[in-house]
Motif scaffolding. Structure first.
Motif, PDB file in Angstrom:
ATOM      1  N   GLU A 184      54.456 -40.850 -24.422  1.00 18.26           N
ATOM      2  CA  GLU A 184      55.761 -40.373 -23.980  1.00 18.26           C
ATOM      3  C   GLU A 184      56.785 -41.468 -24.234  1.00 18.26           C
ATOM      4  OE1 GLU A 184      56.165 -38.051 -20.086  1.00 18.26           O
ATOM      5  OE2 GLU A 184      56.871 -40.056 -19.578  1.00 18.26           O
ATOM      6  N   VAL A 185      57.807 -41.134 -24.976  1.00 16.11           N
ATOM      7  CA  VAL A 185      58.886 -42.079 -25.271  1.00 16.11           C
ATOM      8  C   VAL A 185      60.194 -41.464 -24.795  1.00 16.11           C
ATOM      9  CG1 VAL A 185      60.142 -43.313 -27.069  1.00 16.11           C
ATOM     10  CG2 VAL A 185      57.649 -43.036 -27.254  1.00 16.11           C
ATOM     11  N   GLU A 186      60.940 -42.232 -24.027  1.00 10.13           N
ATOM     12  CA  GLU A 186      62.214 -41.755 -23.492  1.00 10.13           C
ATOM     13  C   GLU A 186      63.319 -42.722 -23.882  1.00 10.13           C
ATOM     14  OE1 GLU A 186      64.351 -41.121 -19.115  1.00 10.13           O
ATOM     15  OE2 GLU A 186      62.230 -41.657 -19.274  1.00 10.13           O
ATOM     16  N   ASP A 221      84.635 -41.321  -5.213  1.00  3.21           N
ATOM     17  CA  ASP A 221      83.440 -40.668  -5.758  1.00  3.21           C
ATOM     18  C   ASP A 221      82.929 -41.420  -6.989  1.00  3.21           C
ATOM     19  OD1 ASP A 221      84.062 -38.895  -3.811  1.00  3.21           O
ATOM     20  OD2 ASP A 221      84.446 -37.190  -5.135  1.00  3.21           O
ATOM     21  N   SER A 222      81.632 -41.413  -7.155  1.00  3.99           N
ATOM     22  CA  SER A 222      81.040 -42.017  -8.350  1.00  3.99           C
ATOM     23  C   SER A 222      80.446 -40.912  -9.228  1.00  3.99           C
ATOM     24  CB  SER A 222      79.961 -43.030  -7.987  1.00  3.99           C
ATOM     25  OG  SER A 222      78.915 -42.426  -7.263  1.00  3.99           O
ATOM     26  N   VAL A 223      80.560 -41.107 -10.538  1.00  3.22           N
ATOM     27  CA  VAL A 223      80.058 -40.129 -11.510  1.00  3.22           C
ATOM     28  C   VAL A 223      79.269 -40.873 -12.574  1.00  3.22           C
ATOM     29  CG1 VAL A 223      80.662 -38.355 -13.186  1.00  3.22           C
ATOM     30  CG2 VAL A 223      82.028 -38.594 -11.094  1.00  3.22           C
ATOM     31  N   VAL A 224      78.066 -40.391 -12.823  1.00  6.87           N
ATOM     32  CA  VAL A 224      77.191 -40.959 -13.847  1.00  6.87           C
ATOM     33  C   VAL A 224      76.866 -39.870 -14.857  1.00  6.87           C
ATOM     34  CG1 VAL A 224      74.947 -42.005 -14.313  1.00  6.87           C
ATOM     35  CG2 VAL A 224      76.191 -42.612 -12.227  1.00  6.87           C
ATOM     36  N   VAL A 225      77.008 -40.166 -16.143  1.00  2.23           N
ATOM     37  CA  VAL A 225      76.609 -39.216 -17.191  1.00  2.23           C
ATOM     38  C   VAL A 225      75.403 -39.794 -17.919  1.00  2.23           C
ATOM     39  CG1 VAL A 225      78.912 -38.261 -17.455  1.00  2.23           C
ATOM     40  CG2 VAL A 225      78.237 -40.205 -18.858  1.00  2.23           C
ATOM     41  N   TRP A 226      74.535 -38.900 -18.361  1.00  7.52           N
ATOM     42  CA  TRP A 226      73.230 -39.300 -18.897  1.00  7.52           C
ATOM     43  C   TRP A 226      72.880 -38.410 -20.083  1.00  7.52           C
ATOM     44  CZ3 TRP A 226      72.250 -43.720 -16.913  1.00  7.52           C
ATOM     45  CH2 TRP A 226      70.982 -44.289 -16.882  1.00  7.52           C
ATOM     46  N   LEU A 227      72.362 -38.992 -21.133  1.00 10.34           N
ATOM     47  CA  LEU A 227      71.839 -38.226 -22.273  1.00 10.34           C
ATOM     48  C   LEU A 227      70.439 -38.760 -22.571  1.00 10.34           C
ATOM     49  CD1 LEU A 227      72.166 -36.135 -24.508  1.00 10.34           C
ATOM     50  CD2 LEU A 227      73.130 -37.940 -25.955  1.00 10.34           C
ATOM     51  N   ARG A 228      69.460 -37.981 -22.191  1.00 12.18           N
ATOM     52  CA  ARG A 228      68.060 -38.403 -22.325  1.00 12.18           C
ATOM     53  C   ARG A 228      67.382 -37.636 -23.461  1.00 12.18           C
ATOM     54  NH1 ARG A 228      65.485 -36.926 -17.206  1.00 12.18           N
ATOM     55  NH2 ARG A 228      65.283 -34.868 -18.136  1.00 12.18           N
ATOM     56  N   THR A 229      66.661 -38.358 -24.279  1.00  9.95           N
ATOM     57  CA  THR A 229      65.845 -37.750 -25.325  1.00  9.95           C
ATOM     58  C   THR A 229      64.385 -38.124 -25.067  1.00  9.95           C
ATOM     59  OG1 THR A 229      67.650 -37.926 -26.922  1.00  9.95           O
ATOM     60  CG2 THR A 229      65.443 -37.517 -27.799  1.00  9.95           C
ATOM     61  N   THR A 230      63.522 -37.128 -25.030  1.00  7.78           N
ATOM     62  CA  THR A 230      62.114 -37.347 -24.711  1.00  7.78           C
ATOM     63  C   THR A 230      61.244 -36.918 -25.883  1.00  7.78           C
ATOM     64  OG1 THR A 230      62.594 -36.891 -22.379  1.00  7.78           O
ATOM     65  CG2 THR A 230      60.286 -36.869 -23.060  1.00  7.78           C
ATOM     66  N   PHE A 231      60.349 -37.802 -26.270  1.00  5.83           N
ATOM     67  CA  PHE A 231      59.364 -37.520 -27.314  1.00  5.83           C
ATOM     68  C   PHE A 231      57.979 -37.561 -26.668  1.00  5.83           C
ATOM     69  CE2 PHE A 231      62.974 -39.788 -29.034  1.00  5.83           C
ATOM     70  CZ  PHE A 231      63.336 -39.060 -30.157  1.00  5.83           C
ATOM     71  N   ILE A 266      59.784 -32.539 -28.567  1.00  5.40           N
ATOM     72  CA  ILE A 266      61.069 -33.230 -28.431  1.00  5.40           C
ATOM     73  C   ILE A 266      62.003 -32.410 -27.541  1.00  5.40           C
ATOM     74  CG2 ILE A 266      63.056 -34.197 -29.639  1.00  5.40           C
ATOM     75  CD1 ILE A 266      61.331 -34.423 -32.133  1.00  5.40           C
ATOM     76  N   ALA A 267      62.636 -33.088 -26.601  1.00  4.11           N
ATOM     77  CA  ALA A 267      63.623 -32.443 -25.732  1.00  4.11           C
ATOM     78  C   ALA A 267      64.829 -33.365 -25.580  1.00  4.11           C
ATOM     79  CB  ALA A 267      63.024 -32.130 -24.366  1.00  4.11           C
ATOM     80  N   ILE A 268      66.004 -32.773 -25.558  1.00  9.68           N
ATOM     81  CA  ILE A 268      67.255 -33.511 -25.370  1.00  9.68           C
ATOM     82  C   ILE A 268      67.917 -32.986 -24.101  1.00  9.68           C
ATOM     83  CG2 ILE A 268      69.510 -34.063 -26.339  1.00  9.68           C
ATOM     84  CD1 ILE A 268      68.319 -33.628 -29.110  1.00  9.68           C
TER      85      ILE A 268
END
Length: 602
Positions: free
Chosen positions: A226-228, A590-600, A570-572
């Protein structure tokens, strides 16, 4: 074997068997005496369907009846109830793929894949049009190049014997012409070498099959990887300690996990997990960029190891004790997560490098007290609906120093009772955990006590004092339909700072999941909840905000994600985490976090 193919021996075998009829017809009395009584009447009128993965029956007798097989057919076939609406006769052969089945054919021209130029055309024509012992597939094909199973051979043999009985009983020796006898004799002579070779191959296969059956299991190890990778950062919010704006820097980070799964008897499993990464936590208890664990992302790297240093993060052996109990013994792992106790009632948010973006959207705080360590976990099924999970983890069980070890150091003991509806679309769980932390001890996550999510007060202890926690959780999941599911929980924790005082903490959460959103395999999720909040504290206890001071405001955790499944591996997943009143203080923006994860996964 020249032009004769292994898969075309149906034709030859039937002709060879009909050759026997010559002797039977010429000597009817002797023939009748030599035929076992069990073959005198072997025609069944039951409509049959091959079991999954098996081939349809090929042969029928002259009256279009499916031939009953001598071999126990319960291993291959199952009866199909007859209905008045079905146009299929109870004498026809049915396949799983085609209910409009084709039984006995009256002309070889009905078999679409048989051509006059085929080497076996005349033989098939004779078997079909003169003897009536050939049936086709439901799609009107003969498929002469496919392999013949033992069941098909048994069915063909029985059909031929039934036909022989008819000839003998009727005394119709005039049906056998001299030309047919000469053809059969010629075929018998031509195929003699092939028959001898086939006999040797069958004997060899039976010997090898016996060896395989005796040694059907061997010790094997399977690698699961698993690679993230993550691109993300803070787009709004302050550090709740310094009150200064948090840096809005985006980063590109990674995490790699390798699991080696081995089995020694087919029912057990030894799992060795190796992992490393550099996904930094955006906040911790009065530490990190945000100065709080509110909105903590999942799969953060351990602060105790250098970035991307590969270490053994899990070592567990699982075996079965009877048919309903699984025992897990682990030198390095987390019993609650090993058993999947939280995943069963939160399946669309819980996941390794998948599903929810934050740690909190994945599970109730009752599962998060503690850390990885050594211990034992047991999963027992009382029935298909009722399941009990028990686990004991010693966080620093490998450390022989004072206030450490298996029984004197930090631990968490957890039990859970899970009910699942018969259709598995509704589940509810009741969870209890007891945890103890000596003063000044930490685990792999760098924490001493608390859920490692929520407010700073909920994760604080009294300096120099041991801390005891009794945790209670109720969780539920309901799949409304294949495209919509809802889950939720509520958690309560009673903290005791030994020799000082007590405190209470609460949390709750609810999520909506949208499986197969926009395309099959993808997943959408929306989550709203309140991370662990300290609601009461003894007046003589100061956890950092003053004597008896608790969290004064209410903070909401709001999260959304969409996991786009590119393919099976693969998932994005883009997602966003929005925290109102961070650290339960309305004076904090307020705090806001954005995330773009790619999983292999492989």
């Amino acid at each position: 074997m020249s032009i004769v193919r292994w898969n075309s021996r149906f034709t030859f075998w039937l002709l060879f068997l009909l050759d026997i009829s010559i002797i039977l017809v010429m000597n009817p009395a002797k023939s009748q005496a030599n035929i076992p009584e069990s073959t005198a009447s072997t025609v069944s009128n039951t409509t049959l369907v091959p079991a999954s993965g098996q081939s349809p029956v090929f042969f029928a007798d002259r009256n279009n009846s499916v031939v009953e097989q001598v071999t126990p057919v319960s291993q291959l076939l199952s009866p199909v109830p007859k209905t008045s609406a079905s146009p299929v006769s109870n004498h026809q052969v049915r396949s799983l793929d085609d209910n409009a089945a084709m039984g006995q054919v009256n002309s070889v021209s009905q078999l679409s894949d048989i051509k006059p130029t085929d080497w076996a055309f005349q033989a098939l024509q004779s078997l079909v049009e003169r003897y009536g012992v050939i049936a086709g597939y439901p799609n009107q094909t003969f498929q002469g190049n496919r392999a013949m199973t033992r069941y098909e051979f048994a069915a063909g043999l029985n059909a031929a014997l039934v036909r022989i009985n008819e000839l003998v009983s009727a005394g119709t020796s005039d049906l056998l012409r001299k030309e047919d006898l000469e053809t059969l004799q010629k075929l018998q002579n031509q195929f003699a070498p092939e028959l001898a070779q086939l006999r040797g191959r069958v004997d060899s296969l039976e010997t090898r099959t016996a060896v395989l059956q005796a040694q059907q299991f061997s010790t094997t190890t399977k690698l699961v990887g698993e690679v993230e990778t993550v691109i993300g950062g803070i787009v709004a919010g302050n550090n709740v300690v310094t009150k200064q704006p948090a840096p809005h820097n985006f980063t590109f980070q990674d995490r790699v996990t390798l699991r080696l799964n081995s089995s020694f008897n087919g029912t057990d499993q030894l799992r060795v997990t190796l992992g490393g990464g550099n996904i930094a936590s955006l906040g911790g208890t009065r530490s990190g960029i945000l100065g709080t664990s509110d909105g903590k992302t999942s799969d953060n790297a351990s602060p105790l190891f250098p970035n991307n240093q590969f270490t053994v993060t899990g070592l567990r052996y699982r075996y079965l004790l009877g048919s309903n109990t699984a025992i897990n013994v682990f030198a390095q792992s987390d019993g609650a997560f090993e058993l999947g106790l939280s995943g069963s009632i939160n399946p669309y948010f819980e996941g390794s490098a998948a599903n929810g973006i934050s740690r909190y959207s994945r599970r109730n705080m009752v599962y998060d007290y503690g850390d990885t360590g050594a211990g034992i976990a047991i999963l027992h099924n009382f029935s298909k609906q009722l399941e009990l999970g028990l686990e004991y983890t010693s966080i620093n069980g490998n450390n022989p120093t004072e206030n450490n070890g298996l029984f004197e150091g930090r631990y968490v003991a957890l039990g859970q009772l899970l009910y699942s509806s018969p259709k598995k679309n509704f589940r509810v769980a009741l969870t209890y955990a007891n945890t103890y932390s000596p003063p000044n001890t930490t685990g792999l996550s760098g924490t001493n006590f608390g859920p490692a999510i929520g407010s700073n007060l909920a994760n604080s202890t009294v300096a120099g004092r041991a801390t005891l926690g009794n945790l209670y959780g109720a969780e539920a999941f309901y799949r409304i339909n294949p495209s919509l599911a809802v889950n939720g929980w509520v958690g309560y924790s009673a903290h005791r700072y030994l020799g000082s005082g007590d405190a209470d903490a609460w949390d709750w959460g609810a999520g909506l999941s949208f499986p197969d959103l926009f395309q099959k395999g993808s997943l959408g999720g929306i989550f709203v909840g309140m991370e662990p909040k300290l609601t009461s504290l003894s007046k003589n206890v100061n956890l950092g905000n003053g004597l008896g001071q608790v969290d004064k405001d209410t903070s909401l955790h709001i999260e959304g994600f969409y996991q786009y499944q590119v393919n099976d591996n693969i998932a994005i997943t883009p997602g966003v985490i929005w925290i109102t009143a961070p650290d339960f203080d309305a004076s904090n923006p307020d705090s806001v976090v954005v995330w773009l994860r790619t999983t292999f996964k492989f």
